[in-house]
Scaffold this motif. Structure first.
Motif, PDB file in Angstrom:
ATOM      1  N   TYR A  34       0.843  -1.193   0.000  1.00 20.20           N
ATOM      2  CA  TYR A  34       0.000   0.000   0.000  1.00 20.20           C
ATOM      3  C   TYR A  34       0.879   1.244   0.000  1.00 20.20           C
ATOM      4  CZ  TYR A  34       0.697   0.345   5.141  1.00 20.20           C
ATOM      5  OH  TYR A  34       1.230   0.455   6.405  1.00 20.20           O
ATOM      6  N   GLU A  35       0.326   2.349  -0.483  1.00 26.11           N
ATOM      7  CA  GLU A  35       1.064   3.610  -0.558  1.00 26.11           C
ATOM      8  C   GLU A  35       0.851   4.350   0.748  1.00 26.11           C
ATOM      9  OE1 GLU A  35       3.856   5.415  -1.832  1.00 26.11           O
ATOM     10  OE2 GLU A  35       2.977   4.380  -3.569  1.00 26.11           O
ATOM     11  N   ARG A  36       1.715   4.087   1.682  1.00 25.16           N
ATOM     12  CA  ARG A  36       1.505   4.485   3.071  1.00 25.16           C
ATOM     13  C   ARG A  36       1.358   6.000   3.251  1.00 25.16           C
ATOM     14  NH1 ARG A  36       4.533   1.456   7.990  1.00 25.16           N
ATOM     15  NH2 ARG A  36       3.764   2.693   9.744  1.00 25.16           N
ATOM     16  N   GLN A  37       2.048   6.777   2.429  1.00 22.10           N
ATOM     17  CA  GLN A  37       2.067   8.220   2.610  1.00 22.10           C
ATOM     18  C   GLN A  37       0.706   8.868   2.360  1.00 22.10           C
ATOM     19  OE1 GLN A  37       5.002   9.630   3.704  1.00 22.10           O
ATOM     20  NE2 GLN A  37       3.797  11.486   4.062  1.00 22.10           N
ATOM     21  N   GLN A  88      -3.974   2.803 -11.402  1.00 26.60           N
ATOM     22  CA  GLN A  88      -4.575   1.617 -10.792  1.00 26.60           C
ATOM     23  C   GLN A  88      -4.325   0.382 -11.660  1.00 26.60           C
ATOM     24  OE1 GLN A  88      -5.823   4.702 -11.004  1.00 26.60           O
ATOM     25  NE2 GLN A  88      -7.668   4.960  -9.756  1.00 26.60           N
ATOM     26  N   GLN A  89      -4.525   0.529 -12.969  1.00 25.24           N
ATOM     27  CA  GLN A  89      -4.334  -0.612 -13.883  1.00 25.24           C
ATOM     28  C   GLN A  89      -2.870  -1.037 -13.937  1.00 25.24           C
ATOM     29  OE1 GLN A  89      -8.099  -1.238 -14.362  1.00 25.24           O
ATOM     30  NE2 GLN A  89      -6.771  -2.422 -15.706  1.00 25.24           N
ATOM     31  N   MET A  90      -1.973  -0.073 -14.049  1.00 23.43           N
ATOM     32  CA  MET A  90      -0.543  -0.410 -14.100  1.00 23.43           C
ATOM     33  C   MET A  90      -0.096  -1.111 -12.831  1.00 23.43           C
ATOM     34  SD  MET A  90       2.026   2.240 -15.927  1.00 23.43           S
ATOM     35  CE  MET A  90       1.616   3.671 -14.953  1.00 23.43           C
ATOM     36  N   GLY A  91      -0.600  -0.638 -11.700  1.00 19.47           N
ATOM     37  CA  GLY A  91      -0.210  -1.243 -10.435  1.00 19.47           C
ATOM     38  C   GLY A  91      -0.565  -2.711 -10.374  1.00 19.47           C
ATOM     39  N   TYR A 151       5.595   0.723  -9.911  1.00 17.51           N
ATOM     40  CA  TYR A 151       7.041   0.699 -10.101  1.00 17.51           C
ATOM     41  C   TYR A 151       7.741  -0.103  -9.010  1.00 17.51           C
ATOM     42  CZ  TYR A 151       5.065   4.501 -12.739  1.00 17.51           C
ATOM     43  OH  TYR A 151       4.245   5.248 -13.549  1.00 17.51           O
ATOM     44  N   LEU A 152       7.233  -0.040  -7.782  1.00 18.83           N
ATOM     45  CA  LEU A 152       7.832  -0.887  -6.750  1.00 18.83           C
ATOM     46  C   LEU A 152       7.612  -2.353  -7.089  1.00 18.83           C
ATOM     47  CD1 LEU A 152       9.320  -1.361  -4.120  1.00 18.83           C
ATOM     48  CD2 LEU A 152       7.166  -1.045  -2.884  1.00 18.83           C
ATOM     49  N   ASP A 199      -0.422  11.145  -9.978  1.00 15.42           N
ATOM     50  CA  ASP A 199       0.915  10.558 -10.051  1.00 15.42           C
ATOM     51  C   ASP A 199       1.079   9.439  -9.026  1.00 15.42           C
ATOM     52  OD1 ASP A 199       1.664  12.302 -12.049  1.00 15.42           O
ATOM     53  OD2 ASP A 199       2.798  13.629 -10.750  1.00 15.42           O
ATOM     54  N   GLU A 200       0.686   9.729  -7.805  1.00 16.89           N
ATOM     55  CA  GLU A 200       0.914   8.806  -6.690  1.00 16.89           C
ATOM     56  C   GLU A 200       0.122   7.511  -6.835  1.00 16.89           C
ATOM     57  OE1 GLU A 200       1.642  12.763  -3.976  1.00 16.89           O
ATOM     58  OE2 GLU A 200      -0.159  11.542  -3.631  1.00 16.89           O
ATOM     59  N   LEU A 201      -0.976   7.568  -7.581  1.00 13.89           N
ATOM     60  CA  LEU A 201      -1.748   6.354  -7.820  1.00 13.89           C
ATOM     61  C   LEU A 201      -0.973   5.325  -8.654  1.00 13.89           C
ATOM     62  CD1 LEU A 201      -5.263   7.904  -8.580  1.00 13.89           C
ATOM     63  CD2 LEU A 201      -4.657   6.515  -6.582  1.00 13.89           C
TER      64      LEU A 201
END
Length: 471
Positions: free
Chosen positions: A314-317, A394-397, A334-335, A327-329
């Motif tokens: 999850y994107e904790r920030q 969302q899709q890329m993730g 990438y991780l 951007d942050e979505l």
């Protein structure tokens, strides 16, 4: 008398039943068996199909490689990296043509990912994200550009060479600025992603070409980031620092992609130094291994420890407060990508990394119940229920989390000595670069006043002309 009434009462019931059955069929989502390559490929195929519906660059009148608003140019670079991996991992070449077209077009006339339609607003990290996708194309022996165009490798070398000239020792004893040009907000900020991307491509160029100069630059970038404190004592990666304070204070925000870009770079340096045969390289390899281990441990920060969602990313920030921007979505993509690739070049990390990616992929796919197809994916993977959102990030993730499960079944990245076919040019980007083509003098107060006077004069002339025409 009763028959029509009874019939009218029955029809809504039947209609409701059919509607419920239709909705159920639509909302079946995507099934995933993490132990089956075929199931993984099928799930990835569904996710990537929905992903491409957001891309408009192949529409008549649009620009190849561009994503529509609200997506910025750099994210499009990330998208085509995901498509390269999709082909490399699944063998499905459905999206290869648009990927080649996009990369070549956005590389621009100089082959350095500074196209005329982006350059004035471009940051070092923006340029580098496209270069990373080109590097992936070289490493995976992706379809090469026509012989009249620079090769993927040459494009990356051009970006590397240009960015070495932007290494700025006038403040903070070095480092790349976030932005390339003085007129862009963020020019006075030196951050982890710009320097991490540079570190990443330098490491990859060292491994691919065998040229130690690239390795020296990778080491220099790492050392600077660590010395200034953006790499913490426990391998936390902090966001950045302002050069107006000589990088004496840090923005302590931690993002998934910052950890990922350094993790893969360190894993590649470990791989590269392990392949050398000297005692010194053995010692250096041990140093890079310790860094890989530290970064992988630090990545725990981004994985849930709750029993219901253990090891799910999850994107904790921003995710916990439902405040992630466009951007942050995309950062989790990438991780996921860079963890999977690290498992391939540093194989001893494979089991640890897969324990994260398997749990993450299973939870991420459970979010894919939205949109017109009933398979568009959401963002909040730890919740167990679809969050109602859709988008490129969302899709890329989900795509990278899912297709990364195939990393153990595909060949490792090529090098020039192991069958890599990409055409290079070590001097690319060292002549008249796109930097100088748009490197105007800094805007002064006098310039602004003069521009205001000129604008007023022009506006007055236009209004006078309109008045005369109306008269």
């Amino acid at each position: 008398m009763n028959a029509p009434w009874t019939l009218s009462r029955l029809w809504p019931s039947k209609f409701t039943l059919l509607l419920l059955l239709s909705v159920q069929a639509l909302a079946t989502g995507i099934s995933l068996d993490v132990d089956s390559d075929e199931s993984i490929k099928s799930a990835a195929s569904t996710v990537v199909y929905d992903l491409i519906t957001f891309y408009t660059g192949n529409n008549t009148g649009d620009v190849a490689g561009n994503l529509p608003s609200p997506y910025y140019w750099w994210e499009a670079g990330g998208l085509f990296g995901s498509l390269i991996n999709y082909w490399a991992y699944t063998g499905d070449d459905t999206y290869n043509d648009i990927t080649v077209q996009a990369l070549i077009h956005q590389a621009g006339s100089d082959g350095d990912f500074m196209p005329a339609n982006q350059t004035l607003d471009e940051g070092n990290d923006d340029q580098c994200f496209w270069a990373i996708s080109a590097m992936m194309a070289a490493e995976r022996n992706f379809t090469n550009p026509p012989s009249s165009d620079p090769g993927w490798l040459a494009m990356v070398q051009a970006v590397f060479n240009e960015q070495t000239t932007r290494w700025d020792a006038s403040t903070c004893d070095g480092g790349l600025r976030w932005q390339i040009f003085t007129w862009n907000a963020g020019y006075d900020y030196k951050n982890s992603i710009a320097n991490g991307c540079f570190f990443n491509i330098a490491a990859r160029l060292a491994r691919y070409t065998g040229n130690a100069t690239y390795a020296k630059w990778a080491t220099r970038a790492w050392d600077w980031t660590e010395t200034v404190g953006l790499i913490g004592s426990s391998y936390e990666i902090y966001d950045g620092s302002s050069d107006t304070t000589n990088c004496s204070s840090l923005d302590n925000d931690r993002w998934t992609y910052n950890t990922g870009v350094y993790l893969l770079g360190a894993a590649i340096m470990y791989n590269y130094t392990s392949s050398l045969s000297t005692n010194a390289s053995t010692n250096t390899s041990s140093i890079w291994k310790a860094r890989v281990d530290g970064l992988l441990s630090s990545a725990n920060h981004f994985f849930s420890t709750n029993s219901s969602s253990e090891n799910v990313m999850y994107e904790r920030q921003c995710e916990l407060i439902d405040n992630c921007d466009t951007d942050e979505l995309s950062f989790k993509a990438y991780l996921s990508r860079w963890m999977a690739e690290a498992a391939q070049v540093a194989p001893y990390t494979y089991n640890t990394i897969m324990s994260y990616l398997r749990a993450t992929a299973q939870a991420a796919v459970a979010q894919c119940e939205g949109g017109s197809t009933g398979t568009y994916c959401g963002f909040e993977w730890t919740t167990g229920t679809y969050d109602g959102s859709t988008g490129v990030g969302q899709q890329m993730g989900v795509l990278e989390a899912v297709q990364g499960l195939l990393i153990g079944s595909v060949r490792g990245p090529y090098t020039a000595s192991t069958g890599g076919t990409s055409k290079g040019n070590s001097a690319a980007g060292t002549g008249d670069s796109s930097d100088s083509a748009v490197s105007f003098s800094p805007i002064t107060t006098a310039d602004r006043v003069g521009a205001a006077i000129l604008t007023a004069a022009i506006l007055g002339g236009v209004l006078s002309a309109v008045y005369l025409m109306i008269s």
